[in-house]
Design an enzyme around this catalytic site. Structure first.
Site, PDB file in Angstrom:
ATOM      1  N   ARG A  81       0.833  -1.203   0.000  1.00 25.40           N
ATOM      2  CA  ARG A  81       0.000   0.000   0.000  1.00 25.40           C
ATOM      3  C   ARG A  81       0.862   1.246   0.000  1.00 25.40           C
ATOM      4  O   ARG A  81       1.792   1.381   0.802  1.00 25.40           O
ATOM      5  CB  ARG A  81      -0.902   0.012   1.243  1.00 25.40           C
ATOM      6  CG  ARG A  81      -1.628   1.330   1.516  1.00 25.40           C
ATOM      7  CD  ARG A  81      -2.946   1.430   0.788  1.00 25.40           C
ATOM      8  NE  ARG A  81      -3.571   2.728   0.885  1.00 25.40           N
ATOM      9  CZ  ARG A  81      -4.587   3.040   1.674  1.00 25.40           C
ATOM     10  NH1 ARG A  81      -5.083   2.124   2.482  1.00 25.40           N
ATOM     11  NH2 ARG A  81      -5.119   4.235   1.648  1.00 25.40           N
ATOM     12  N   ARG A  90      -6.063   1.410  -4.657  1.00 32.47           N
ATOM     13  CA  ARG A  90      -5.074   0.881  -3.719  1.00 32.47           C
ATOM     14  C   ARG A  90      -5.013  -0.628  -3.771  1.00 32.47           C
ATOM     15  O   ARG A  90      -5.988  -1.295  -4.086  1.00 32.47           O
ATOM     16  CB  ARG A  90      -5.373   1.338  -2.309  1.00 32.47           C
ATOM     17  CG  ARG A  90      -6.697   0.792  -1.795  1.00 32.47           C
ATOM     18  CD  ARG A  90      -7.288   1.629  -0.738  1.00 32.47           C
ATOM     19  NE  ARG A  90      -7.787   2.841  -1.332  1.00 32.47           N
ATOM     20  CZ  ARG A  90      -8.735   3.584  -0.827  1.00 32.47           C
ATOM     21  NH1 ARG A  90      -9.280   3.269   0.295  1.00 32.47           N
ATOM     22  NH2 ARG A  90      -9.151   4.663  -1.426  1.00 32.47           N
ATOM     23  N   ASP A  93      -6.623  -1.874   1.659  1.00 32.81           N
ATOM     24  CA  ASP A  93      -7.070  -0.899   2.650  1.00 32.81           C
ATOM     25  C   ASP A  93      -7.705  -1.689   3.778  1.00 32.81           C
ATOM     26  O   ASP A  93      -8.496  -2.601   3.521  1.00 32.81           O
ATOM     27  CB  ASP A  93      -8.085   0.068   2.024  1.00 32.81           C
ATOM     28  CG  ASP A  93      -8.476   1.192   2.956  1.00 32.81           C
ATOM     29  OD1 ASP A  93      -7.604   1.697   3.683  1.00 32.81           O
ATOM     30  OD2 ASP A  93      -9.658   1.568   2.962  1.00 32.81           O
ATOM     31  N   ASP A  95      -9.745  -0.909   7.303  1.00 35.55           N
ATOM     32  CA  ASP A  95     -10.357   0.093   8.177  1.00 35.55           C
ATOM     33  C   ASP A  95     -10.875  -0.566   9.442  1.00 35.55           C
ATOM     34  O   ASP A  95     -11.520  -1.621   9.386  1.00 35.55           O
ATOM     35  CB  ASP A  95     -11.535   0.776   7.481  1.00 35.55           C
ATOM     36  CG  ASP A  95     -11.116   1.727   6.384  1.00 35.55           C
ATOM     37  OD1 ASP A  95      -9.970   2.207   6.403  1.00 35.55           O
ATOM     38  OD2 ASP A  95     -11.947   2.008   5.501  1.00 35.55           O
TER      39      ASP A  95
END
Length: 160
Positions: A81, A90, A93, A95
């Site tokens: 990344r 990307r 990711d 989260d």
């Protein structure tokens, strides 16, 4: 503590990247107790980019929230990344959506994730694994948040 992580990828071998991320999360963050199916999702925020694959993992962790963030960012970096543009394309990711019922606001981290209730690509897999989990701020379940979400982006089960 029970944490909910959203994984996303729209570059490279998306399936392999998500598998590698889940394996590293299991090694470094905690026990993965549930995982949603993979979903093909339209990009959000910046729409001129390839579709994403998204997945929610439920992880039992002994780490504090900031350590979860440190580990997930290290995993993102290890998997290639590079942070160039907000909401841009990307390789991976990760989260942090929820950390049990914790409410946290620091310079580095906001829990629950501040945009989760606005994004179908988050709510569809979240409602699959935790339909009755209640948002600690909005006091609505995942299913209720999905039902009231105004995002109309396409989210479909990924068929490899």
């Amino acid at each position: 503590m029970t944490t909910f992580l959203l994984l996303g990828a729209n570059l490279g071998d998306r399936v392999l990247t998500l598998r590698r991320a889940a394996d590293l999360i299991a090694q470094r963050v905690g026990t993965v107790t549930q995982w949603s199916r993979l979903y093909e999702t339209a990009p959000w925020g910046v729409t001129d980019q390839p579709s994403f694959l998204n997945q929610v993992l439920v992880v039992d962790t002994a780490l504090v929230p900031e350590a979860v963030l440190d580990q997930t960012q290290a995993i993102e970096h290890e998997l290639g990344r590079v942070r160039l543009n907000k909401w841009g394309a990307r390789l991976i990711d990760i989260d942090l959506l929820y950390y049990d019922q914790l409410r946290l606001q620091t310079d580095r981290l906001t829990v629950p994730h501040p945009f989760l209730h606005e994004r179908r690509f988050t709510l569809v897999p979240l409602a699959e694994v935790a339909p009755d989990f209640q948002h600690p701020v909005l006091a609505k379940t995942s299913l209720a948040l999905l039902a009231s979400c105004t995002d109309t982006s396409e989210v479909t089960v990924y068929e490899a």
